[in-house]
Design a protein around this motif. Structure first.
Motif, mmCIF file in Angstrom:
data_model
loop_
_atom_site.group_PDB
_atom_site.id
_atom_site.type_symbol
_atom_site.label_atom_id
_atom_site.label_comp_id
_atom_site.label_asym_id
_atom_site.label_seq_id
_atom_site.Cartn_x
_atom_site.Cartn_y
_atom_site.Cartn_z
ATOM 1 N N ASP A 156 42.971 38.114 45.681
ATOM 2 C CA ASP A 156 43.269 38.010 44.248
ATOM 3 C C ASP A 156 44.549 37.221 43.991
ATOM 4 O O ASP A 156 44.627 36.416 43.061
ATOM 5 C CB ASP A 156 43.348 39.407 43.612
ATOM 6 C CG ASP A 156 41.976 40.072 43.558
ATOM 7 O OD1 ASP A 156 40.961 39.351 43.644
ATOM 8 O OD2 ASP A 156 41.919 41.311 43.430
ATOM 9 N N LEU B 241 41.309 39.426 36.062
ATOM 10 C CA LEU B 241 39.982 39.793 36.608
ATOM 11 C C LEU B 241 39.219 40.666 35.632
ATOM 12 O O LEU B 241 39.833 41.459 34.914
ATOM 13 C CB LEU B 241 40.168 40.714 37.820
ATOM 14 C CG LEU B 241 40.818 40.273 39.088
ATOM 15 C CD1 LEU B 241 40.948 41.486 40.001
ATOM 16 C CD2 LEU B 241 39.955 39.228 39.760
ATOM 17 N N VAL C 57 33.984 39.415 38.285
ATOM 18 C CA VAL C 57 33.863 40.281 39.451
ATOM 19 C C VAL C 57 32.433 40.797 39.514
ATOM 20 O O VAL C 57 31.922 41.365 38.550
ATOM 21 C CB VAL C 57 34.850 41.469 39.363
ATOM 22 C CG1 VAL C 57 34.608 42.447 40.516
ATOM 23 C CG2 VAL C 57 36.291 40.972 39.377
ATOM 24 N N ARG D 68 34.355 37.388 43.765
ATOM 25 C CA ARG D 68 35.095 36.832 42.625
ATOM 26 C C ARG D 68 34.635 35.408 42.343
ATOM 27 O O ARG D 68 34.510 34.611 43.287
ATOM 28 C CB ARG D 68 36.592 36.739 42.955
ATOM 29 C CG ARG D 68 37.412 37.968 42.704
ATOM 30 C CD ARG D 68 37.257 39.029 43.735
ATOM 31 N NE ARG D 68 38.302 40.034 43.580
ATOM 32 C CZ ARG D 68 38.107 41.341 43.615
ATOM 33 N NH1 ARG D 68 36.914 41.842 43.813
ATOM 34 N NH2 ARG D 68 39.126 42.177 43.482
#
Ligand code: FCB
Length: 429
Positions: free
Chosen positions: A58, A370, A388, A395
């Motif tokens: 991330d 996200l 997501v 992702r």
């Protein structure tokens, strides 16, 4: 469609909160709420976006997008799973993540409390009792001691007004106590916690040799308008709504100025207890009676049914700046849009407001980097710049995420970008 430049001093970022992205079986009040069957969906906090395991990926995605600053929270129930017992492992995990984002050039902004309480704190009555403030402040101290060498920007408490009204004036959020006197008490206790945390964070970091500390809190602000513009009665309702929901809270937290319905139960001195004005802004409400918030049929809406009204950000910034003239950090601004149909348009409109104002706006954090676990509505409500897949954890940067990347790169929007990303989008009615 026109392009625009953003003010030089404005840093562009994105935000999350621990419980909404991390996953894992953590003993906090929202996981408990889920176990009690109080969410609107069957999803579980234990899954969320699995950021606890995928944090590196991330952060890499954020770095590739050019995110300049990242607002996130640490989970109190992970750091202090049992009262007075602190988890070295959880602390190390967060330290590693913070170090990594800094290595990639992302400036951390750390939220200490974002809606979740460890169950041992919740069982003691949480923020309803002044005697519990000490436990929160001890946690704050542990965070500063362990993260204070890496982080200089702190948000003490996220949206105390939403926390208090949703959890204590209705039965939606935990603990679901339906009592206006509890709302008043929780806000008073939280204001005291913020003021003391503000002082403590500064004091501790100075003792560590750091003088660049910035501390504030995140106030959820709404734009309010009378349903019929000419109605004096409704204008009165607007004023009452504004005061009760946000302005009386702002004065208590930012200035230690407690006005009715809030009382100064901790005997705090007037002062300035913030280095910036933290604003979370999402929508406008029309009002007939205070507390009876309406969205008009004719206005554009996001998937939640909240009105999309980017100009309202200007109203709330002005409103707060009048109370306390400090630099402004937009700590959350975002849109719920399952198919990414109008997120680029939303960002374009929202930031265009910031391109035109003379107010000292220093930060903009899009909510959220996200897709994540949206409290009562779990995985069903998507706010992310990055998609997501909850089944696989995969992702995928959305079109709006690409737009935001180019926007950061250009520190504004070029005509060509507006044409490619924005011109084909339309809000839903
Ligand atoms: C805010 C919360 C945040 C997120 C957004 C959509 O009120 O602070 O956690 O859920 O709403």
């Amino acid at each position: 469609m026109k392009g625009y430049r953003l003010p030089k001093r404005l840093m562009l970022g994105a935000a999350t909160a621990a419980a909404q992205i991390e996953g894992g079986d953590v003993n906090h009040n929202w996981r408990d709420w889920e176990r009690k069957g109080r969410l609107h969906v069957k999803d579980s906090f234990t899954r969320a976006a699995d950021h606890w395991n995928r944090w590196k990926e991330d952060i890499d995605i954020m770095a590739a997008m050019g995110i300049e600053t990242y607002r996130f929270s640490v989970e109190w129930a992970r750091i202090e799973p049992v009262a007075g017992v602190f988890s070295r492992e959880a602390i190390e995990h967060y330290r590693e993540e913070i170090r990594y984002m800094k290595e990639l050039g992302i400036r951390p902004c750390l939220t200490l409390h974002h809606f979740t309480n460890p169950m041992w704190f919740e069982r003691r009555g949480g923020f309803l009792y002044p005697r519990n403030a000490g436990a929160f402040l001890r946690f704050v101290g542990v965070c500063v001691q362990n993260f204070g060498d890496l982080v200089s920007d702190f948000v003490t408490i996220n949206e105390p007004n939403v926390y208090a009204y949703m959890g204590y004036a209705g039965q939606d959020f935990p603990p679901g106590d339906n009592n206006l006197l509890s709302v008043q008490r929780v806000l008073e206790v939280m204001a005291g916690c913020h003021i003391r945390a503000y002082e403590k964070i500064h004091r501790m970091r100075e003792a560590m040799g750091f003088y660049d500390t910035k501390v504030g809190f995140a106030l959820h602000m709404r734009a309010f308008a009378p349903l019929s513009p000419m109605s004096r009665f409704e204008s009165g309702s607007v004023n009452l709504s504004r005061w009760g929901f946000q302005d009386c809270v702002a004065r208590a937290f930012l200035l230690g100025e407690f006005r009715l319905p809030l009382r100064n139960i901790g005997g705090f001195k007037r002062g300035v207890y913030c280095d910036f004005l933290g604003i979370n802004y999402y929508t406008r409400n029309h009002v007939i009676l205070p507390g009876n918030d309406l969205t008009r049929a004719q206005d554009p809406k996001n998937d939640y049914g909240w009105e999309i009204y980017p100009q309202g950000l200007l109203d709330v910034m002005q409103e707060l700046y009048k109370i306390c003239p400090k630099p402004i950090w937009i700590l959350e601004s975002g849109v719920c849009d399952e198919n990414d149909d109008f997120r680029s348009l939303f960002i374009y409109d929202q930031l265009s407001v910031l391109s035109q104002t003379d107010l000292p706006v220093e930060r903009y954090y899009y909510w959220s980097i996200l897709d994540n676990f949206e409290w009562l509505d779990g995985e069903s409500k998507r706010f992310g710049l990055v998609h997501v897949d909850y089944e696989t954890g995969e992702r995928t940067v959305k079109k709006s995420g690409q737009f935001y990347r180019e926007l950061i790169e250009n520190h504004g929007v070029t005509e060509d970008m507006a044409l490619r990303y924005v011109s084909g989008e339309k809000y839903h009615q």
